[in-house]
Design a protein around this motif. Structure first.
Motif, PDB file in Angstrom:
ATOM      1  N   VAL A  45       0.812  -1.221   0.000  1.00  0.00           N
ATOM      2  CA  VAL A  45       0.000   0.000   0.000  1.00  0.00           C
ATOM      3  C   VAL A  45       0.847   1.273   0.000  1.00  0.00           C
ATOM      4  N   PRO A  46       1.938   1.379   0.792  1.00  0.00           N
ATOM      5  CA  PRO A  46       2.710   2.638   0.754  1.00  0.00           C
ATOM      6  C   PRO A  46       3.162   3.035  -0.641  1.00  0.00           C
ATOM      7  N   ALA A  47       3.600   2.055  -1.444  1.00  0.00           N
ATOM      8  CA  ALA A  47       4.034   2.375  -2.805  1.00  0.00           C
ATOM      9  C   ALA A  47       2.856   2.861  -3.647  1.00  0.00           C
ATOM     10  N   VAL A  48       1.710   2.243  -3.477  1.00  0.00           N
ATOM     11  CA  VAL A  48       0.515   2.670  -4.212  1.00  0.00           C
ATOM     12  C   VAL A  48       0.110   4.083  -3.797  1.00  0.00           C
ATOM     13  N   LEU A  49       0.207   4.376  -2.513  1.00  0.00           N
ATOM     14  CA  LEU A  49      -0.125   5.722  -2.035  1.00  0.00           C
ATOM     15  C   LEU A  49       0.815   6.772  -2.629  1.00  0.00           C
ATOM     16  N   ARG A  50       2.089   6.441  -2.714  1.00  0.00           N
ATOM     17  CA  ARG A  50       3.038   7.390  -3.314  1.00  0.00           C
ATOM     18  C   ARG A  50       2.672   7.640  -4.777  1.00  0.00           C
ATOM     19  N   ARG A  51       2.281   6.583  -5.466  1.00  0.00           N
ATOM     20  CA  ARG A  51       1.930   6.737  -6.879  1.00  0.00           C
ATOM     21  C   ARG A  51       0.645   7.561  -7.033  1.00  0.00           C
ATOM     22  N   ILE A  52      -0.296   7.391  -6.148  1.00  0.00           N
ATOM     23  CA  ILE A  52      -1.510   8.216  -6.183  1.00  0.00           C
ATOM     24  C   ILE A  52      -1.139   9.689  -6.046  1.00  0.00           C
ATOM     25  N   GLY A  53      -0.190   9.971  -5.165  1.00  0.00           N
ATOM     26  CA  GLY A  53       0.268  11.346  -4.995  1.00  0.00           C
ATOM     27  C   GLY A  53       0.927  11.885  -6.249  1.00  0.00           C
ATOM     28  N   GLU A  54       1.753  11.071  -6.890  1.00  0.00           N
ATOM     29  CA  GLU A  54       2.424  11.498  -8.118  1.00  0.00           C
ATOM     30  C   GLU A  54       1.409  11.780  -9.227  1.00  0.00           C
ATOM     31  N   LEU A  55       0.346  10.973  -9.262  1.00  0.00           N
ATOM     32  CA  LEU A  55      -0.658  11.127 -10.308  1.00  0.00           C
ATOM     33  C   LEU A  55      -1.697  12.195  -9.969  1.00  0.00           C
ATOM     34  N   GLU A  56      -1.641  12.716  -8.764  1.00  0.00           N
ATOM     35  CA  GLU A  56      -2.523  13.795  -8.294  1.00  0.00           C
ATOM     36  C   GLU A  56      -4.000  13.418  -8.400  1.00  0.00           C
ATOM     37  N   LEU A  57      -4.315  12.199  -7.979  1.00  0.00           N
ATOM     38  CA  LEU A  57      -5.710  11.785  -7.941  1.00  0.00           C
ATOM     39  C   LEU A  57      -6.362  12.305  -6.663  1.00  0.00           C
ATOM     40  N   ASP A  58      -7.686  12.284  -6.655  1.00  0.00           N
ATOM     41  CA  ASP A  58      -8.447  12.775  -5.497  1.00  0.00           C
ATOM     42  C   ASP A  58      -8.556  11.639  -4.475  1.00  0.00           C
ATOM     43  N   PHE A  59      -7.556  11.546  -3.616  1.00  0.00           N
ATOM     44  CA  PHE A  59      -7.468  10.433  -2.667  1.00  0.00           C
ATOM     45  C   PHE A  59      -8.421  10.640  -1.496  1.00  0.00           C
ATOM     46  N   GLN A  60      -9.227   9.589  -1.217  1.00  0.00           N
ATOM     47  CA  GLN A  60     -10.212   9.666  -0.144  1.00  0.00           C
ATOM     48  C   GLN A  60      -9.787   8.921   1.121  1.00  0.00           C
ATOM     49  N   GLY A  61      -9.225   7.715   0.955  1.00  0.00           N
ATOM     50  CA  GLY A  61      -8.859   6.954   2.146  1.00  0.00           C
ATOM     51  C   GLY A  61      -8.763   5.478   1.859  1.00  0.00           C
ATOM     52  N   PHE A  62      -9.251   4.670   2.810  1.00  0.00           N
ATOM     53  CA  PHE A  62      -9.063   3.220   2.742  1.00  0.00           C
ATOM     54  C   PHE A  62     -10.380   2.465   2.889  1.00  0.00           C
ATOM     55  N   HIS A  63     -10.407   1.305   2.240  1.00  0.00           N
ATOM     56  CA  HIS A  63     -11.472   0.326   2.437  1.00  0.00           C
ATOM     57  C   HIS A  63     -10.788  -0.951   2.921  1.00  0.00           C
ATOM     58  N   ILE A  64     -11.073  -1.356   4.150  1.00  0.00           N
ATOM     59  CA  ILE A  64     -10.421  -2.528   4.735  1.00  0.00           C
ATOM     60  C   ILE A  64     -11.508  -3.501   5.175  1.00  0.00           C
ATOM     61  N   PHE A  65     -11.620  -4.607   4.435  1.00  0.00           N
ATOM     62  CA  PHE A  65     -12.690  -5.569   4.680  1.00  0.00           C
ATOM     63  C   PHE A  65     -12.054  -6.935   4.881  1.00  0.00           C
ATOM     64  N   SER A  66     -12.402  -7.617   5.971  1.00  0.00           N
ATOM     65  CA  SER A  66     -11.673  -8.838   6.319  1.00  0.00           C
ATOM     66  C   SER A  66     -12.506 -10.113   6.305  1.00  0.00           C
ATOM     67  N   GLY A  67     -13.820 -10.039   6.130  1.00  0.00           N
ATOM     68  CA  GLY A  67     -14.611 -11.267   6.089  1.00  0.00           C
ATOM     69  C   GLY A  67     -16.087 -10.977   6.253  1.00  0.00           C
ATOM     70  N   SER A  68     -16.902 -12.029   6.139  1.00  0.00           N
ATOM     71  CA  SER A  68     -18.345 -11.845   6.173  1.00  0.00           C
ATOM     72  C   SER A  68     -19.012 -12.905   7.038  1.00  0.00           C
ATOM     73  N   GLN A  69     -20.305 -12.690   7.298  1.00  0.00           N
ATOM     74  CA  GLN A  69     -21.184 -13.648   7.971  1.00  0.00           C
ATOM     75  C   GLN A  69     -20.572 -14.181   9.265  1.00  0.00           C
ATOM     76  N   ASN A  70     -20.339 -13.257  10.214  1.00  0.00           N
ATOM     77  CA  ASN A  70     -19.772 -13.638  11.506  1.00  0.00           C
ATOM     78  C   ASN A  70     -20.788 -13.359  12.604  1.00  0.00           C
ATOM     79  N   LEU A  71     -21.008 -14.338  13.469  1.00  0.00           N
ATOM     80  CA  LEU A  71     -21.938 -14.199  14.588  1.00  0.00           C
ATOM     81  C   LEU A  71     -21.225 -14.028  15.916  1.00  0.00           C
ATOM     82  N   ARG A  72     -19.906 -13.927  15.892  1.00  0.00           N
ATOM     83  CA  ARG A  72     -19.118 -13.785  17.115  1.00  0.00           C
ATOM     84  C   ARG A  72     -18.682 -12.330  17.266  1.00  0.00           C
ATOM     85  N   ALA A  73     -19.269 -11.644  18.244  1.00  0.00           N
ATOM     86  CA  ALA A  73     -18.933 -10.234  18.458  1.00  0.00           C
ATOM     87  C   ALA A  73     -17.456 -10.054  18.754  1.00  0.00           C
ATOM     88  N   GLU A  74     -16.871 -10.989  19.519  1.00  0.00           N
ATOM     89  CA  GLU A  74     -15.461 -10.832  19.897  1.00  0.00           C
ATOM     90  C   GLU A  74     -14.547 -10.906  18.682  1.00  0.00           C
TER      91      GLU A  74
END
Length: 411
Positions: free
Chosen positions: A186-215
């Motif tokens: 990700v750091p290298a991709v972020l640097r490239r976004i800066g070089e390309l001057e895109l409108d950077f918003q942030g991150f999407h971090i998704f790790s899994g689905s359908q979980n019934l365990r709060a912990e």
């Protein structure tokens, strides 16, 4: 056949009056007559609103809610959800069109998924929605298309973290994955976004689905916030969007316990001051699909035959795996479990029996209930599969064996 003590419907979100299931305040038999055909899916708009209201009440007020349309992209349902949530997430150009048709602010629509084609990316740029970048190649394609349009694309980086959501029904992070950019890249991709001057918003971090365990969800949120704060040090602009995904599960099978939201809410409340202090412009988003719509929907098929084979009764219905693959067992699970099923117009019934509910397809996999106790049903009765509001019709092989299509209604 034996008489069995009457039982109540397995899922309490739909009332039962005079032994008939009620959907949106309408008796199932009346709804079927109004629709004019079976099979069908029906979604209860009141239950959809109540689920969003529950989350608004329990989660910290600073948390924004987005609906992941892939769970159920029915246009009328998406239009209803757009008036309840803060944003929409799409996974194709067709979903993008449905989302834009709702009138949702394009800035609150995000586009995720690997393998986005250039025409899809070009449409997203023209619509000014946020593109969740899945690779370095996709980044370069977006930058090129933006130059061709004379526009500055809105982008976020979808991160493949170095952890997964424990005990999730579907793991979508940790190890090699087709989804997102590996955290260490990700750091290298972020640097490239800066070089390309895109409108950077942030991150999407998704790790899994359908979980019934709060912990497990609490632990995933801990590691997600830690990772986001670490990656933010390389960001080319202030972090304005942090989508921490979802993963909230719903109960499907005997023994499943509904998710306890309280520990999740308390942990988010604990994290928000630090996140806001270190990322003062950030909006924290929880993106949910199944949890918002899954319990608000039913699938209904009509009994067209009743037969006994070597002492076992089969109810043959006019729907099946081609409409509801998940309920059938997804083309053969190692250990198949029954979804909650009832005879919708004889929910309790006075006579009960153990039967199997099968569809019209020429495959033994076309099975909606295997040796399940139900009220005694006859030809013309309506079989109902609960927990069918998410990953139902559009997640099923509707063209398989070329049977008639299914309809969907919002009531």
């Amino acid at each position: 056949m034996s008489t069995v003590k009457p039982v109540h419907a397995p899922m309490s979100q739909f009332p039962v009056i005079e032994d008939c299931l009620q959907i949106g305040g309408i008796p199932l038999t009346q709804l079927a007559a109004r629709i004019g055909q079976t099979p069908f899916y029906a979604y209860d708009r009141k239950l959809l609103a109540e689920r969003v209201a529950l989350l608004r009440r329990v989660l910290p007020s600073a948390i924004e809610l987005h609906y992941a349309m892939k769970a159920n992209p029915m246009p009328a349902l998406v239009q209803h959800m757009a008036g309840l949530v803060d944003g929409l997430d799409v996974a194709s150009q067709n979903e993008m069109k449905v989302a834009l048709d709702t009138g949702m602010n394009p800035a609150e629509i995000s586009f995720a998924g690997p393998g986005k084609r250039p025409p899809e990316l070009a449409a997203a740029i023209a619509a000014a929605i946020t593109i969740n970048l899945e690779s370095a190649h996709e980044l370069e394609t977006v930058a090129r298309l933006g130059r061709e349009q004379g526009r500055r694309p809105r982008v976020a980086v979808r991160v493949n973290p170095d952890f997964e959501l424990k005990a999730s029904g579907m793991k979508m992070s940790g190890g090699p994955k087709p989804f997102g950019v590996d955290a260490e890249q990700v750091p290298a991709v972020l640097r490239r976004i800066g070089e390309l001057e895109l409108d950077f918003q942030g991150f999407h971090i998704f790790s899994g689905s359908q979980n019934l365990r709060a912990e497990a969800i609490v632990e995933a949120h801990d590691r997600t916030f830690e990772l986001a704060l670490r990656l933010a040090t390389d960001a080319p602009a202030p972090i304005r969007l942090l989508n921490i995904g979802g993963g909230f599960g719903i109960p499907y099978f005997p023994g499943d316990t509904p998710l306890d939201l309280a520990p999740i809410a308390a942990n988010l409340e604990r994290w928000l001051p630090e996140v806001k202090a270190r990322l003062p412009e950030v909006r924290v988003v929880v993106e949910l699909g199944r949890y918002l719509v899954g319990e608000a929907g039913i699938y209904v098929a009509e009994v067209v035959d009743r037969k006994v084979s070597r002492g076992h009764t089969f109810l043959v219905v006019n729907g099946g795996l081609h409409h509801h693959l998940a309920a059938s067992g997804n083309f053969g699970q190692v250990i198949r479990k029954n979804y909650p099923v009832v005879v919708g117009n004889r929910v309790v019934g006075t006579e009960r029996e153990v039967v199997s509910v099968v569809g019209p397809l020429c495959t033994p996999l076309d099975l909606l209930a295997d040796r399940m106790e139900l009220a005694q049903a006859e030809v013309g009765d309506l079989i109902v599969v609960f927990q069918s509001g998410a990953y139902g019709l559009t997640a099923s092989p509707a063209a398989f064996l070329s049977h008639p299509p299914c309809v969907e209604v919002l009531v």
